[in-house]
Design a protein around this motif. Sequence first.
Motif, PDB file in Angstrom:
ATOM      1  N   PHE A 263       1.773  -5.686  -8.759  1.00 44.93           N
ATOM      2  CA  PHE A 263       0.541  -5.109  -8.223  1.00 44.93           C
ATOM      3  C   PHE A 263       0.559  -3.582  -8.226  1.00 44.93           C
ATOM      4  CE2 PHE A 263       0.795  -9.303  -6.291  1.00 44.93           C
ATOM      5  CZ  PHE A 263      -0.502  -9.788  -6.463  1.00 44.93           C
ATOM      6  N   ALA A 264       1.721  -2.976  -8.539  1.00 43.21           N
ATOM      7  CA  ALA A 264       1.820  -1.520  -8.401  1.00 43.21           C
ATOM      8  C   ALA A 264       2.394  -0.798  -9.607  1.00 43.21           C
ATOM      9  CB  ALA A 264       2.672  -1.185  -7.164  1.00 43.21           C
ATOM     10  N   ALA A 265       3.232  -1.451 -10.404  1.00 45.95           N
ATOM     11  CA  ALA A 265       3.875  -0.760 -11.530  1.00 45.95           C
ATOM     12  C   ALA A 265       2.874  -0.464 -12.638  1.00 45.95           C
ATOM     13  CB  ALA A 265       5.031  -1.601 -12.074  1.00 45.95           C
ATOM     14  N   ALA A 266       3.171   0.568 -13.397  1.00 46.63           N
ATOM     15  CA  ALA A 266       2.241   1.036 -14.431  1.00 46.63           C
ATOM     16  C   ALA A 266       1.887  -0.050 -15.426  1.00 46.63           C
ATOM     17  CB  ALA A 266       2.851   2.240 -15.154  1.00 46.63           C
ATOM     18  N   ARG A 267       2.861  -0.868 -15.826  1.00 48.29           N
ATOM     19  CA  ARG A 267       2.603  -1.865 -16.865  1.00 48.29           C
ATOM     20  C   ARG A 267       1.581  -2.913 -16.427  1.00 48.29           C
ATOM     21  NH1 ARG A 267       7.891  -3.460 -15.439  1.00 48.29           N
ATOM     22  NH2 ARG A 267       8.764  -2.581 -17.335  1.00 48.29           N
ATOM     23  N   ARG A 306      -2.202   0.337  -0.873  1.00 44.88           N
ATOM     24  CA  ARG A 306      -2.149  -0.717   0.158  1.00 44.88           C
ATOM     25  C   ARG A 306      -1.030  -1.714  -0.125  1.00 44.88           C
ATOM     26  NH1 ARG A 306      -7.750   0.423   0.519  1.00 44.88           N
ATOM     27  NH2 ARG A 306      -8.250  -0.748  -1.358  1.00 44.88           N
ATOM     28  N   HIS A 307      -0.839  -2.043  -1.408  1.00 48.53           N
ATOM     29  CA  HIS A 307       0.248  -2.970  -1.751  1.00 48.53           C
ATOM     30  C   HIS A 307       1.611  -2.344  -1.466  1.00 48.53           C
ATOM     31  CE1 HIS A 307      -2.560  -5.793  -3.342  1.00 48.53           C
ATOM     32  NE2 HIS A 307      -2.877  -5.091  -4.407  1.00 48.53           N
ATOM     33  N   GLY A 309       2.202  -0.098   0.697  1.00 47.07           N
ATOM     34  CA  GLY A 309       2.296  -0.052   2.150  1.00 47.07           C
ATOM     35  C   GLY A 309       2.804  -1.346   2.748  1.00 47.07           C
ATOM     36  N   SER A 310       2.445  -2.477   2.131  1.00 49.99           N
ATOM     37  CA  SER A 310       2.955  -3.763   2.612  1.00 49.99           C
ATOM     38  C   SER A 310       4.468  -3.831   2.455  1.00 49.99           C
ATOM     39  CB  SER A 310       2.297  -4.915   1.829  1.00 49.99           C
ATOM     40  OG  SER A 310       0.909  -4.961   2.056  1.00 49.99           O
ATOM     41  N   GLY A 311       4.962  -3.346   1.309  1.00 54.80           N
ATOM     42  CA  GLY A 311       6.404  -3.319   1.108  1.00 54.80           C
ATOM     43  C   GLY A 311       7.087  -2.347   2.052  1.00 54.80           C
ATOM     44  N   VAL A 312       6.466  -1.189   2.278  1.00 58.69           N
ATOM     45  CA  VAL A 312       7.031  -0.202   3.204  1.00 58.69           C
ATOM     46  C   VAL A 312       7.070  -0.761   4.622  1.00 58.69           C
ATOM     47  CG1 VAL A 312       6.635   2.058   4.272  1.00 58.69           C
ATOM     48  CG2 VAL A 312       6.400   1.796   1.799  1.00 58.69           C
ATOM     49  N   ALA A 313       6.043  -1.528   4.999  1.00 58.66           N
ATOM     50  CA  ALA A 313       6.033  -2.142   6.329  1.00 58.66           C
ATOM     51  C   ALA A 313       7.233  -3.063   6.515  1.00 58.66           C
ATOM     52  CB  ALA A 313       4.737  -2.910   6.541  1.00 58.66           C
ATOM     53  N   ASN A 314       7.587  -3.814   5.455  1.00 60.14           N
ATOM     54  CA  ASN A 314       8.772  -4.666   5.527  1.00 60.14           C
ATOM     55  C   ASN A 314      10.034  -3.830   5.733  1.00 60.14           C
ATOM     56  OD1 ASN A 314       7.534  -7.186   5.218  1.00 60.14           O
ATOM     57  ND2 ASN A 314       7.523  -7.033   2.988  1.00 60.14           N
ATOM     58  N   LEU A 315      10.116  -2.698   5.029  1.00 59.17           N
ATOM     59  CA  LEU A 315      11.255  -1.803   5.218  1.00 59.17           C
ATOM     60  C   LEU A 315      11.321  -1.292   6.654  1.00 59.17           C
ATOM     61  CD1 LEU A 315      11.461   0.479   2.036  1.00 59.17           C
ATOM     62  CD2 LEU A 315      12.991  -1.367   2.712  1.00 59.17           C
ATOM     63  N   CYS A 316      10.154  -0.943   7.194  1.00 56.82           N
ATOM     64  CA  CYS A 316      10.109  -0.450   8.578  1.00 56.82           C
ATOM     65  C   CYS A 316      10.641  -1.492   9.549  1.00 56.82           C
ATOM     66  CB  CYS A 316       8.668  -0.092   8.956  1.00 56.82           C
ATOM     67  SG  CYS A 316       8.097   1.454   8.257  1.00 56.82           S
ATOM     68  N   PRO A 340      -3.872   4.950   2.105  1.00 57.80           N
ATOM     69  CA  PRO A 340      -3.770   3.490   2.093  1.00 57.80           C
ATOM     70  C   PRO A 340      -2.378   2.962   2.426  1.00 57.80           C
ATOM     71  CG  PRO A 340      -5.078   4.240   0.239  1.00 57.80           C
ATOM     72  CD  PRO A 340      -4.499   5.473   0.887  1.00 57.80           C
ATOM     73  N   ILE A 341      -1.331   3.699   2.036  1.00 62.83           N
ATOM     74  CA  ILE A 341       0.027   3.272   2.411  1.00 62.83           C
ATOM     75  C   ILE A 341       0.159   3.266   3.925  1.00 62.83           C
ATOM     76  CG2 ILE A 341       2.473   3.939   2.411  1.00 62.83           C
ATOM     77  CD1 ILE A 341       2.106   4.947  -0.435  1.00 62.83           C
TER      78      ILE A 341
END
Length: 399
Positions: A263-267, A306-307, A309-316, A340-341
């Motif tokens: 959902f986030a990488a360039a490819r 936003r996507h 941010g979901s991963g960052v929330a898990n890290l938090c 959005p993050i």
Amino acid sequence: METPGSQSSLHRANLERVVRAVRLAGSLTQAEIARTTGLSAATVSNIVRELKDGGTVEVTPTSAGGRRARSVSLSGDAGIVIGVDFGHTHMRVAIGNLAHQVLAEESEPLDVDASAAQGFDRAEQLVSRLIAATGVNPSKVAGVGLGVPGPIDVESGTLGSTAILPGWTGTKPAEELRERLGVPVHVDNDANLGALGELVWGSGKGVRDLAYIKVASGVGAGLVIDGKIYRGPGGTAGEIGHITLDESGPVCRCGNRGCLETFAAARYVLPLLQPSHGPDLTMEGVVRLARDGDPGCRRVIADVGRHIGSGVANLCNLLNPSRVVLGGDLAEAGELVLGPIRESVGRYAIPSAARQLSVLPGALGGRAEVLGALALALSEMGDSTLLDGSLAVAAPAFT
């Protein structure tokens, strides 16, 4: 011969503690050295005087808290380190001294389909050219930090599977470059080195716990815990790109479905916009168009934020870092992606962890990884060689 526990061995240990503190920080006041090492102010003062007389450190007047102080850094000619960063389309090399000053830096295109041998040959040539350009004696090289865009096995030093440089899978990058340059080489993945670079020189300066998120052809994170890179027992810590967001989502290169990377990488992101913006669109172009007001590019960048941010929330929730630094081309979008993050972090992270977190763009841009490679070389070198005045264990191959 020094006897363990003797006065001479204790003095030697204190000398090494002071040198290490200064080497890792770049420069410290004597009061900061005392706090960092736990030594008394009087002991630090005597050691700094001894190191200065021996030519190991330089002392310059400064101020701290409005008061006069003395800043201590390693001597500019005490030694140099080299940083080499292999990226998706480039190779960048930097030369720095032990006082954390960058003496020379250069980048050149790199064909991602080139063999590992060709890549290392070009790295050797660029290193030799920069060494010659700086006029530094090659015997002063203390070590090399090397960054590669893929996971490194901690025990074997082997580069794991990577979709970015597929022809390099199974190689031992540190060993390959060490044979060419004739000096110690330390290797890590690009996300970890981006974290080190921002920690020492950029947006992570002054914090002990942070996550550096790099969004490019893939999505990875470099994790700093208590001031040190955390790699995990197998060297794969920080693979935030493979957190599952949607079990029914696109198939990821790792074999799972709906990873954050899809959902986030360039490819995965660029094909969403290429029908309307052309096949030559790049992430750099998407960011530029978004900043100029293009609605489609703005929408896609906000969704990506936003996507992430979901991963960052898990890290938090798991690690509770005090800072997250966003790197790669996407960081140039500024608040278009950072807003959005933060929104997703506020929604999905534990409130107390979210309140303590700051989300910032990287300060170093595309230089983060090569400066992190310099920081890696600085952190891995020994202090005894500095005190003994004998950096080079053998004549470097690039003399």
